[in-house]
Scaffold this motif. Sequence first.
Motif, short mmCIF file in Angstrom:
data_model
loop_
_atom_site.label_atom_id
_atom_site.label_comp_id
_atom_site.label_asym_id
_atom_site.label_seq_id
_atom_site.Cartn_x
_atom_site.Cartn_y
_atom_site.Cartn_z
N TRP A 142 0.84 -1.19 0.00
CA TRP A 142 0.00 0.00 0.00
C TRP A 142 0.88 1.25 0.00
CZ3 TRP A 142 -1.63 -4.46 2.30
CH2 TRP A 142 -2.95 -4.88 2.01
N ASP A 158 3.89 -3.12 3.22
CA ASP A 158 3.07 -4.31 2.99
C ASP A 158 1.90 -4.40 3.96
OD1 ASP A 158 4.42 -4.92 5.30
OD2 ASP A 158 5.39 -6.72 4.54
N LYS A 205 -3.43 0.29 -3.35
CA LYS A 205 -2.64 -0.93 -3.30
C LYS A 205 -2.01 -1.14 -4.67
CE LYS A 205 -2.62 -5.80 -1.97
NZ LYS A 205 -3.42 -6.98 -1.53
N GLU A 255 -1.57 -2.63 5.43
CA GLU A 255 -2.58 -1.66 5.00
C GLU A 255 -2.62 -0.49 5.97
OE1 GLU A 255 -7.29 -1.44 3.65
OE2 GLU A 255 -6.44 -3.32 4.42
#
Length: 507
Positions: free
Chosen positions: A425, A495, A460, A497
């Motif tokens: 993200w 990696d 993403k 969120e």
Amino acid sequence: MLRLRRLSIDTNRENVAFLARNCPVYRPAEFQALNKIEIQQNGRRILAVLNIVDEPGMIAPDELGLAEQAFRQLGLPEGERVEIAPASPPQSLESVRRKIGGAQLTQAEITAIIQDIAASRYSKTEIAAFLIASARFLSADEVLNLTRAMADVGNRLSWADPVVVDKHCIGGIPGNRTSMIVVPIVAAHGLMMPKTSSRAITSAAGTADSMEVLARVDLGIAEMRNVVEKARGCLVWGGHVNLSPADDILISVERPLAIDTQEQLVASILSKKLAAGSTHLLVDIPVGPTAKVRSLAEAIRLRKLFEFVGDRVGLQVEIEFTDGRQPVGRGIGPVLEARDAMAVLANAHGAPQDLKEKSLLLAGRIIDFDPALRGGGGHARAREILESGQALAAMERIIDGQGRNPVRQVPGELTAEIPAPSSGWITAIDCFRIGRIARLAGAPMDKGAGIDLLAKLDDKVERGQPLYRIHACFQSDFRFACDLAADSSGYGIDDREPPRYGAGGAP
């Protein structure tokens, strides 16, 4: 006497003169290089920094060369005979020395300094001394006095309407081209908004650079007034209408020295708005980790200084803190930013929503200045004007009034996509680095140069997916921009969120 010769040299707002070392009329030894001289004839006189020339093909022995800035200011034809003499330093320099020593300057002292700067009586070294001394400490009263002094030098506009509105963003956020949307919305509502805007200094585009893709921006005062009276608004280059000219000179010295204090920022902005005849002003202060203002505490201090000076000069100032964590819109660079603004005005599918919503927020705050509108109704009115097509029609009237650009500008044909180095993200975008890459690509000098953002915060991405596309018009610029982007894209990817943020930038 010496024959005047015009030299096509851009000295960036400094008067510079050139004298041959073998001059038979004056002994150059009497005039030390880089000292100032007074040039005069027929009641006209200017001060200029002197350069001694040894190259025989550049200046004849009986000539005095003037660079473009000095030649325009002197206002005499080429070949005219002029006299020179050593220049006496401006009396106001004594006040600059007092400021260097830590003194607080009076209104009269500050006014004298600004008048001498606007008249090009200061060299850039002397201007730098004033700026650096001021950067150490300017009291709120000195900021007020500096604002008044700068507003009173140069042209000062007045309008018949009791409410004349304006907006200003303090900068630092690439792609933040809200004025090109806000002005036509407000004009369509009926409020007068004579918007004078700057060209880029350190960014990839100023509002004037982007508007120039669509229309003329170098209007004189009479032309500007005609457009505003017919279309209720304009988007013109402020440098051409000579509003607060001392500010432009100060900025030309501030930028290379990276001097950018809140005190000088407030005086710069408010002096221009006063000179433009504004009565009500909305200031957009983006707050973010790589923005000009990086903390809420800093933003609040800046807001209070704007309010203090605004109250005392009779300008109603409102402040809006906005999300400065990333660029606004997709395009960075004149053509790409103009494309985004017109897409929002046309209600086009795929128009950048963050640019649209921020523009509606700001336009709504400005429309709330209208005493005839019920309190709090500005935002809904702004959305109605935009979505009904009235804003686009108002923009077309402004473009036609200023003079539509007959040349269709397009993005630069040299392109490269910068890939994500890993999957995850997007957690950060460095506004400063993205802006620098866009400038290396050639913006704003090349209208089509810049960056097209393909991914924004919280998106993403997969490894190798394009983050943005560089556009350039010249191979060397293209290589410079690509090399800087390859060294670091300006994007942070994690990696995990990230937390979701609201419109104001708060979790």
